[in-house]
Design an enzyme around this catalytic site. Structure first.
Site, PDB file in Angstrom:
ATOM      1  N   ALA A 115       0.820  -0.935  -0.167  1.00 10.87           N
ATOM      2  CA  ALA A 115      -0.008   0.068  -0.115  1.00 10.87           C
ATOM      3  C   ALA A 115       0.981   1.297   0.065  1.00 10.87           C
ATOM      4  O   ALA A 115       0.516   2.105  -0.879  1.00 10.87           O
ATOM      5  CB  ALA A 115      -0.814  -0.054   1.251  1.00 10.87           C
ATOM      6  N   LEU A 136      -6.572 -13.064  -6.415  1.00  9.22           N
ATOM      7  CA  LEU A 136      -5.998 -11.720  -6.054  1.00  9.22           C
ATOM      8  C   LEU A 136      -6.090 -10.634  -7.024  1.00  9.22           C
ATOM      9  O   LEU A 136      -5.471 -10.915  -8.150  1.00  9.22           O
ATOM     10  CB  LEU A 136      -4.782 -11.851  -5.184  1.00  9.22           C
ATOM     11  CG  LEU A 136      -4.716 -12.831  -4.186  1.00  9.22           C
ATOM     12  CD1 LEU A 136      -3.167 -13.065  -3.736  1.00  9.22           C
ATOM     13  CD2 LEU A 136      -5.445 -12.513  -2.925  1.00  9.22           C
ATOM     14  N   GLU A 137      -6.476  -9.497  -6.848  1.00  6.94           N
ATOM     15  CA  GLU A 137      -6.605  -8.379  -7.705  1.00  6.94           C
ATOM     16  C   GLU A 137      -5.679  -7.242  -7.226  1.00  6.94           C
ATOM     17  O   GLU A 137      -5.670  -6.727  -6.162  1.00  6.94           O
ATOM     18  CB  GLU A 137      -7.872  -7.879  -7.759  1.00  6.94           C
ATOM     19  CG  GLU A 137      -9.180  -8.715  -8.259  1.00  6.94           C
ATOM     20  CD  GLU A 137      -9.867  -9.464  -7.098  1.00  6.94           C
ATOM     21  OE1 GLU A 137      -9.652  -9.029  -6.145  1.00  6.94           O
ATOM     22  OE2 GLU A 137     -10.415 -10.359  -7.589  1.00  6.94           O
ATOM     23  N   GLN A 180     -12.307 -23.258  -6.825  1.00  3.28           N
ATOM     24  CA  GLN A 180     -11.520 -22.515  -7.823  1.00  3.28           C
ATOM     25  C   GLN A 180     -10.038 -22.899  -7.705  1.00  3.28           C
ATOM     26  O   GLN A 180      -9.554 -22.801  -6.515  1.00  3.28           O
ATOM     27  CB  GLN A 180     -11.881 -21.038  -8.158  1.00  3.28           C
ATOM     28  CG  GLN A 180     -11.272 -20.111  -6.977  1.00  3.28           C
ATOM     29  CD  GLN A 180     -11.674 -18.735  -7.197  1.00  3.28           C
ATOM     30  OE1 GLN A 180     -12.298 -18.479  -8.071  1.00  3.28           O
ATOM     31  NE2 GLN A 180     -11.030 -17.989  -6.335  1.00  3.28           N
TER      32      GLN A 180
END
EC number: 3.5.4.13
Length: 188
Positions: A115, A136-137, A180
């Site tokens: 971040a 994860l994006e 998934q």
């Protein structure tokens, strides 16, 4: 709902195989090199990103459409360091496989190391009885290329335990992202 401690997380891993593989403590060094930490923390679990990435590209001049998503929007990379172009986006997945108990909801927050570099990690909640690798994006909000390090910490999962069992879990409604594996693209 209460946030669950490291003690509870360990017990859920032992009794319900909630996280596999599982690092029982924070790992900050690998092969004598500092890494972005992963593993169990006081009230959460820092998961790692695998070396499997899908990076958004403009070379095919496609449109991003969540109802009709085209794989041509992305390029696949299996790398130890993923470089996300300026103001762009990439998908990855956790190394860890999660199996969420019926009375638990999991939320994800980014790591401050990323971040503070303008890299935002986004994950939607892990619902009761969902299981799989987490897609994860990663969003690079900077005007510069940004690095994501495979096999190192990427985000932290917080476990919220309800005092009631839900009537309908993710498994009950046969959610489209159930079990998934790999980086999973949008499904409708």
């Amino acid at each position: 709902m209460a946030i669950m401690s490291d003690k509870w997380i360990k017990e859920a891993v032992i009794n319900q195989s909630m996280i596999r593989p599982f690092a029982e403590k924070q790992v900050r060094v690998h092969n004598k090199e500092k890494i972005i930490s992963y593993g169990l923390s006081s009230y959460g679990y820092d998961a790692r990103v695998s070396n499997e990435f899908k990076i958004f590209t403009n070379i095919n001049s496609t449109t991003v459409d969540p109802k009709n998503f085209s794989e041509y929007n992305l390029v696949d990379r299996e790398v130890d360091v993923c470089i996300i172009p300026p103001n762009s986006f990439a998908l990855g997945r956790t190394i860890e496989y999660f199996k969420i108990p019926r009375d638990v909801l999991v939320i994800c927050v980014g790591k401050s190391t990323y971040a503070r570099c303008g890299i935002i990690v986004n994950v939607t909640p892990l619902e009761p009885e969902w299981e799989g690798h987490v897609t994860l994006e990663f969003s690079n909000t900077t005007p510069l290329p940004a690095k994501i390090y495979a096999n190192e910490g990427a985000c932290q999962f917080l476990f919220l335990k309800s005092d009631q069992i839900c009537d309908t879990s993710y498994a009950d409604r046969q959610g489209k992202y159930m079990k998934q594996v790999g980086v999973t693209l949008p499904l409708t």
